[in-house]
Design a protein around this motif. Sequence first.
Motif, short mmCIF file in Angstrom:
data_model
loop_
_atom_site.label_atom_id
_atom_site.label_comp_id
_atom_site.label_asym_id
_atom_site.label_seq_id
_atom_site.Cartn_x
_atom_site.Cartn_y
_atom_site.Cartn_z
N SER A 100 0.83 -1.20 0.00
CA SER A 100 0.00 0.00 0.00
C SER A 100 0.88 1.26 0.00
CB SER A 100 -0.95 -0.04 1.19
OG SER A 100 -1.95 0.94 1.10
N THR A 101 0.76 2.12 1.01
CA THR A 101 1.63 3.29 1.11
C THR A 101 3.10 2.86 1.17
OG1 THR A 101 -0.04 4.67 2.18
CG2 THR A 101 2.26 5.26 2.57
N GLY A 102 3.35 1.71 1.78
CA GLY A 102 4.72 1.19 1.83
C GLY A 102 5.28 0.91 0.45
N GLY A 103 4.41 0.65 -0.53
CA GLY A 103 4.87 0.48 -1.90
C GLY A 103 5.43 1.77 -2.47
N ALA A 104 4.77 2.89 -2.17
CA ALA A 104 5.29 4.18 -2.62
C ALA A 104 6.64 4.48 -1.98
CB ALA A 104 4.29 5.29 -2.30
N VAL A 105 6.74 4.19 -0.67
CA VAL A 105 8.02 4.38 0.03
C VAL A 105 9.09 3.49 -0.58
CG1 VAL A 105 9.19 4.23 2.25
CG2 VAL A 105 6.81 4.98 2.16
N VAL A 123 2.88 -4.79 -3.15
CA VAL A 123 1.69 -5.50 -2.71
C VAL A 123 0.56 -4.50 -2.49
CG1 VAL A 123 0.72 -7.05 -0.97
CG2 VAL A 123 3.15 -7.22 -1.58
N GLU A 124 -0.49 -4.57 -3.30
CA GLU A 124 -1.62 -3.63 -3.19
C GLU A 124 -1.09 -2.20 -3.09
OE1 GLU A 124 -4.43 -5.32 -3.52
OE2 GLU A 124 -3.54 -7.27 -3.10
N SER A 125 -0.16 -1.86 -3.96
CA SER A 125 0.63 -0.64 -3.80
C SER A 125 -0.03 0.58 -4.43
CB SER A 125 2.01 -0.84 -4.43
OG SER A 125 2.76 0.35 -4.39
N VAL A 126 0.21 1.72 -3.80
CA VAL A 126 -0.02 3.01 -4.45
C VAL A 126 0.74 3.01 -5.77
CG1 VAL A 126 0.49 5.49 -4.28
CG2 VAL A 126 -0.37 4.24 -2.28
N PRO A 127 0.13 3.46 -6.87
CA PRO A 127 0.84 3.46 -8.16
C PRO A 127 1.88 4.58 -8.24
CG PRO A 127 -1.33 4.42 -8.41
CD PRO A 127 -1.27 3.91 -7.00
N PRO A 128 2.77 4.51 -9.22
CA PRO A 128 3.80 5.56 -9.36
C PRO A 128 3.22 6.95 -9.58
CG PRO A 128 4.40 3.62 -10.64
CD PRO A 128 3.00 3.39 -10.17
N THR A 129 1.97 7.04 -10.03
CA THR A 129 1.33 8.34 -10.24
C THR A 129 0.61 8.85 -9.01
OG1 THR A 129 -0.55 7.13 -11.18
CG2 THR A 129 1.03 8.06 -12.73
N HIS A 278 -7.46 -5.77 0.16
CA HIS A 278 -6.31 -4.88 0.33
C HIS A 278 -5.19 -5.49 1.17
CE1 HIS A 278 -4.22 -1.11 0.11
NE2 HIS A 278 -4.14 -1.03 1.43
N SER A 279 -5.49 -6.52 1.96
CA SER A 279 -4.49 -7.06 2.89
C SER A 279 -4.33 -8.56 2.71
CB SER A 279 -4.90 -6.74 4.33
OG SER A 279 -5.09 -5.36 4.51
N PRO A 280 -3.71 -9.00 1.62
CA PRO A 280 -3.66 -10.44 1.35
C PRO A 280 -2.82 -11.22 2.36
CG PRO A 280 -2.27 -9.24 -0.20
CD PRO A 280 -3.07 -8.22 0.55
N MET A 281 -1.85 -10.57 2.99
CA MET A 281 -1.05 -11.30 3.98
C MET A 281 -1.90 -11.73 5.18
SD MET A 281 -0.96 -7.92 4.36
CE MET A 281 0.36 -7.47 3.25
N VAL A 282 -2.97 -10.99 5.45
CA VAL A 282 -3.90 -11.31 6.52
C VAL A 282 -5.08 -12.11 5.98
CG1 VAL A 282 -5.52 -10.31 8.19
CG2 VAL A 282 -3.26 -9.29 7.87
N ASP A 283 -5.57 -11.68 4.84
CA ASP A 283 -6.83 -12.18 4.30
C ASP A 283 -6.68 -13.48 3.52
OD1 ASP A 283 -9.57 -11.75 4.06
OD2 ASP A 283 -9.36 -10.83 2.10
N LEU A 284 -5.63 -13.58 2.73
CA LEU A 284 -5.43 -14.73 1.85
C LEU A 284 -4.01 -15.28 1.96
CD1 LEU A 284 -7.19 -13.50 -1.43
CD2 LEU A 284 -8.03 -15.25 0.12
N PRO A 285 -3.57 -15.65 3.15
CA PRO A 285 -2.18 -16.10 3.29
C PRO A 285 -1.86 -17.32 2.44
CG PRO A 285 -3.44 -16.63 5.27
CD PRO A 285 -4.30 -15.73 4.43
N ASP A 286 -2.84 -18.18 2.22
CA ASP A 286 -2.58 -19.39 1.43
C ASP A 286 -2.27 -19.08 -0.03
OD1 ASP A 286 -3.03 -20.85 3.69
OD2 ASP A 286 -5.06 -21.47 3.16
N GLN A 287 -2.70 -17.92 -0.50
CA GLN A 287 -2.36 -17.48 -1.85
C GLN A 287 -1.20 -16.50 -1.85
OE1 GLN A 287 -5.75 -16.28 -4.33
NE2 GLN A 287 -7.12 -17.46 -2.99
N PHE A 288 -1.19 -15.62 -0.83
CA PHE A 288 -0.17 -14.57 -0.80
C PHE A 288 1.23 -15.13 -0.57
CE2 PHE A 288 2.41 -11.66 1.82
CZ PHE A 288 2.67 -10.70 0.86
#
Length: 310
Positions: A100-105, A123-129, A278-288
């Motif tokens: 998310s915001t960490g993607g921009a960072v 991961v679910e990142s803010v885009p470069p724009t 938005h939070s696959p590490m919590v929501d979908l760990p079996d896929q993430f």
Amino acid sequence: MKQYPVKEVSLPNGETLAYRQCGTESPTIILLHGNRASSVHWQTTMEILEDEFTVYAIDSRGCGDSTYNTPIDTVHDLAEDIEAFIDILQIPPFSLVGWSTGGAVAMEVSADRPDLVLQLILVESVPPTGYRLYAVDDHGTPLLNQPLKTKEEIAAHMSHVSPVLGALAQGNLDSLQGVWGAFVKTIRHTSDPTEGLYMEAMLKQRNMVDANHAVINFNISSRPSLVAPGSRRMDKIMCPVSIIHGAKDTWIPIEWAYQTKELFGERATMEVFPNGGHSPMVDLPDQFIPALLNSLHRLWVSSDWLWNPA
């Protein structure tokens, strides 16, 4: 969920960054969390990675157990904190994962330190724009020609924060679970005992308006947005990029992830979870987790992905 002890590093700018660390193997991974979160959200991921990697999960300035002595104005302010952390601990070249915001960072760090960032995983990142937040009409419909720009506009738009604090003060767990469920877009049952830890981390944030202002005014692409001209800093990102995104993410729409893929071009790979939020590490760990490990192994195992900065 395994609990990792919180450590601290004092930065030259007067801030203290809290972080969690695990593993002893030579490949190194740094995990950056998103808005309304902290390194707590990475602990289930750390459990999987620690047997194979050395892992650092950092609380950004104003989140979790890190300080917030000086307010931020830009995403690059947060990136500079991470870069100081890396230098102080003398962390060797690493894979960088930003949620998310960490993607921009993470993108800003990758542009600044191409000598150290071997791989960028968004991961679910803010885009470069940048992120987009709009004024709304009397019916709550976004006005797409009126993007919010200032901290004052953002604070007014984010009046939903105070009900969360009120719910906590009143011990209204139903309301808090409703907010957390909306944030996660959860598939798992709400009786998950880790929910309380995630909600506590969410409510520790002290820079919510400032962080939103930073990502709204973030644009490292070559394309101007309605808010910010493009700085073209993404041209400085030299490493391979992996994009992991949920098709049902209501915070960072899947269309923005496809835009990120387009901007990075052939350097980027992309994996989409059809039912992911938005939070696959919590929501979908079996896929993430398999998707994350697949991206990491492409760098560290396959010679096709070994990057040579020379």
